[in-house]
Design an enzyme around this catalytic site. Sequence first.
Site, PDB file in Angstrom:
ATOM      1  N   ARG A 130       0.511   7.722  -1.418  1.00  0.00           N
ATOM      2  CA  ARG A 130      -0.813   8.302  -1.200  1.00  0.00           C
ATOM      3  C   ARG A 130      -1.913   7.284  -1.444  1.00  0.00           C
ATOM      4  NH1 ARG A 130      -1.207  13.823  -3.592  1.00  0.00           N
ATOM      5  NH2 ARG A 130      -0.387  14.156  -1.513  1.00  0.00           N
ATOM      6  N   CYS A 143      15.261  18.933 -14.539  1.00  0.00           N
ATOM      7  CA  CYS A 143      14.496  18.672 -15.760  1.00  0.00           C
ATOM      8  C   CYS A 143      15.266  19.239 -16.949  1.00  0.00           C
ATOM      9  CB  CYS A 143      13.132  19.348 -15.702  1.00  0.00           C
ATOM     10  SG  CYS A 143      12.082  18.628 -14.446  1.00  0.00           S
ATOM     11  N   ASP A 312      -2.469  22.740 -11.658  1.00  0.00           N
ATOM     12  CA  ASP A 312      -2.477  22.824 -10.190  1.00  0.00           C
ATOM     13  C   ASP A 312      -2.280  24.275  -9.715  1.00  0.00           C
ATOM     14  OD1 ASP A 312      -2.777  20.063  -9.840  1.00  0.00           O
ATOM     15  OD2 ASP A 312      -0.625  19.733 -10.097  1.00  0.00           O
ATOM     16  N   ASP A 349      -6.148  17.154  -9.752  1.00  0.00           N
ATOM     17  CA  ASP A 349      -5.443  16.580  -8.609  1.00  0.00           C
ATOM     18  C   ASP A 349      -5.805  17.486  -7.434  1.00  0.00           C
ATOM     19  OD1 ASP A 349      -3.909  14.744  -7.312  1.00  0.00           O
ATOM     20  OD2 ASP A 349      -2.131  15.014  -8.570  1.00  0.00           O
ATOM     21  N   LYS A 356      -6.199  12.243  -7.289  1.00  0.00           N
ATOM     22  CA  LYS A 356      -6.761  12.589  -8.606  1.00  0.00           C
ATOM     23  C   LYS A 356      -8.250  12.294  -8.645  1.00  0.00           C
ATOM     24  CE  LYS A 356      -2.467  11.517 -11.010  1.00  0.00           C
ATOM     25  NZ  LYS A 356      -1.704  11.005  -9.856  1.00  0.00           N
TER      26      LYS A 356
HETATM   27  C1  LIG Z   1      -0.578  10.366 -10.009  1.00  0.00           C
HETATM   28  C2  LIG Z   1      -0.022   9.693  -8.883  1.00  0.00           C
HETATM   29  C3  LIG Z   1       0.142   8.306  -8.894  1.00  0.00           C
HETATM   30  C4  LIG Z   1      -0.227   7.453 -10.082  1.00  0.00           C
HETATM   31  O1  LIG Z   1      -1.628   7.498 -10.281  1.00  0.00           O
HETATM   32  P1  LIG Z   1      -2.326   6.681 -11.453  1.00  0.00           P
HETATM   33  O2  LIG Z   1      -3.727   7.201 -11.445  1.00  0.00           O
HETATM   34  O3  LIG Z   1      -2.237   5.242 -11.112  1.00  0.00           O
HETATM   35  O4  LIG Z   1      -1.602   6.985 -12.719  1.00  0.00           O
HETATM   36  C5  LIG Z   1       0.655   7.712  -7.770  1.00  0.00           C
HETATM   37  N1  LIG Z   1       0.973   8.434  -6.681  1.00  0.00           N
HETATM   38  C6  LIG Z   1       0.809   9.774  -6.627  1.00  0.00           C
HETATM   39  C7  LIG Z   1       1.151  10.496  -5.377  1.00  0.00           C
HETATM   40  C8  LIG Z   1       0.314  10.453  -7.737  1.00  0.00           C
HETATM   41  O5  LIG Z   1       0.171  11.781  -7.707  1.00  0.00           O
HETATM   42  S1  SF4 Z   2       6.201  19.867 -15.192  1.00  0.00           S
HETATM   43 FE1  SF4 Z   2       7.850  20.250 -13.671  1.00  0.00          FE
HETATM   44  S2  SF4 Z   2       8.708  18.233 -13.237  1.00  0.00           S
HETATM   45 FE2  SF4 Z   2       7.540  18.041 -15.148  1.00  0.00          FE
HETATM   46  S3  SF4 Z   2       9.051  18.390 -16.796  1.00  0.00           S
HETATM   47 FE3  SF4 Z   2       8.057  20.348 -16.370  1.00  0.00          FE
HETATM   48  S4  SF4 Z   2       9.400  21.342 -14.881  1.00  0.00           S
HETATM   49 FE4  SF4 Z   2       9.926  19.162 -14.878  1.00  0.00          FE
END
Ligand SMILES: *Cc1c(COP(=O)(O)O)cnc(C)c1O
Ligand code: SF4
Length: 394
Positions: A130, A143, A312, A349, A356
Amino acid sequence: MPFAIEATNPRTRAVDLNRLGKILRTREELEAYDVASESWQKALQRRYKTHQEMKGILNHVEEVDTSIYDHFDMRVTPYLAQLMDRDDLNCPIRKQYMPFQGELNVREYEIADSLAEDHDMRDGSTVVHRYPNRVLFLVTTNCGTYCRYCTRKRFVSHRESAVNKQQLESGFRYLESHPEIDDCLLSGGDPLLLSDRQLEDILSQIRIRAPHIKFLRIGSRLPVQLPTRITPELCALIERYEVQMVNVHVNHLKEITPLFADRIKMLRKTGTMIGNQSVLLKGVNDDIATLRGLCMGLVSCGIRPYYCYSCDVAEGNHAYQLTLERILKLYHGLRGFISGPAVPTFVIDGTGGLGKMPIIPNYVRELANGAVWATSFEGKVHRMMNLEKGILEP
Ligand SMILES: *Cc1c(COP(=O)(O)O)cnc(C)c1O
Ligand code: SF4
């Protein structure tokens, strides 16, 4: 001490594990259990999978429709079960991990893939690209324990979505052929749920095939759900493959136990940076005192609070959501009141894959006439110097 670390249960003592079944069925068995006395893999086999099983160790367990488990699995490590309050339904650990009936009432504005990650997955892999220089590489869908507000519950825990070898290979190939990527974040699911061998395969493939990656990080909640996952062997891998950052996910001071602090200390010796990301959750950590305690508790273990996310809008998450106004108030309650390095960046996000975005209260404002007005951390509003002219204008 405002952020005292809670003592472990004094009744915890060694127990003859061979005499027990996999699941610790009674309160007595659970309290006698010492998670550090066996391997993390064995502890995982003792995870609770249903409300029925939890009834043996907790009171006031909700009656739920078992179709909840099809939608998003339940797993609770015995270590987390020990942290759950036996009676209090508002226990922050219970609130994060006990599936509740309301999850099934999806609101019309909630979206399965609210961050549009599927849209940004590349070339048949699970690499989400992204941002220009960095990627999120989803290496597993399992998890240790499933957080009910998970943003990826659309595939996390679902066996049919498991990440296969071909997808991993496509991911390595993608990294290999994109020299502009200098930062790779392993996530999932939880990468530390993989065996050391599987993890080593992934780390070595990345290091060998994508030498342009300068910054390799792992995001994992397992250290919070089962601290014994941090072993000398895992630390050796992190050192050998120069994983520069491990980001954990602590949401409440109650999760900072002596065992957790101890294993984090072991991990710090590898020289990796340790950060934390929290999710702001109604009824779990949405008050200033709790957040101050959490953030200072983290720095006291040598963990830098990195991000604090708004929850989210994934399906069934409404019970946890806070208003933007409330989130800004929480931030105001931290900045200036606790140590600077203990204050995380608050972020949303963006729905639909915007990425973000920081949530920053407007402390300093410049008006059209060039006057600068500032709000102190205590909320007092001051007129300041005109920045350009260096003078305080009348
Ligand atoms: C959060 C995220 C990252 C890492 O973002 P940082 O702000 O550098 O920690 C990278 N790719 C995606 C798709 C994310 O959601
Ligand atoms: S937020 Fe989702 S991906 Fe992260 S530890 Fe919890 S269940 Fe797993």
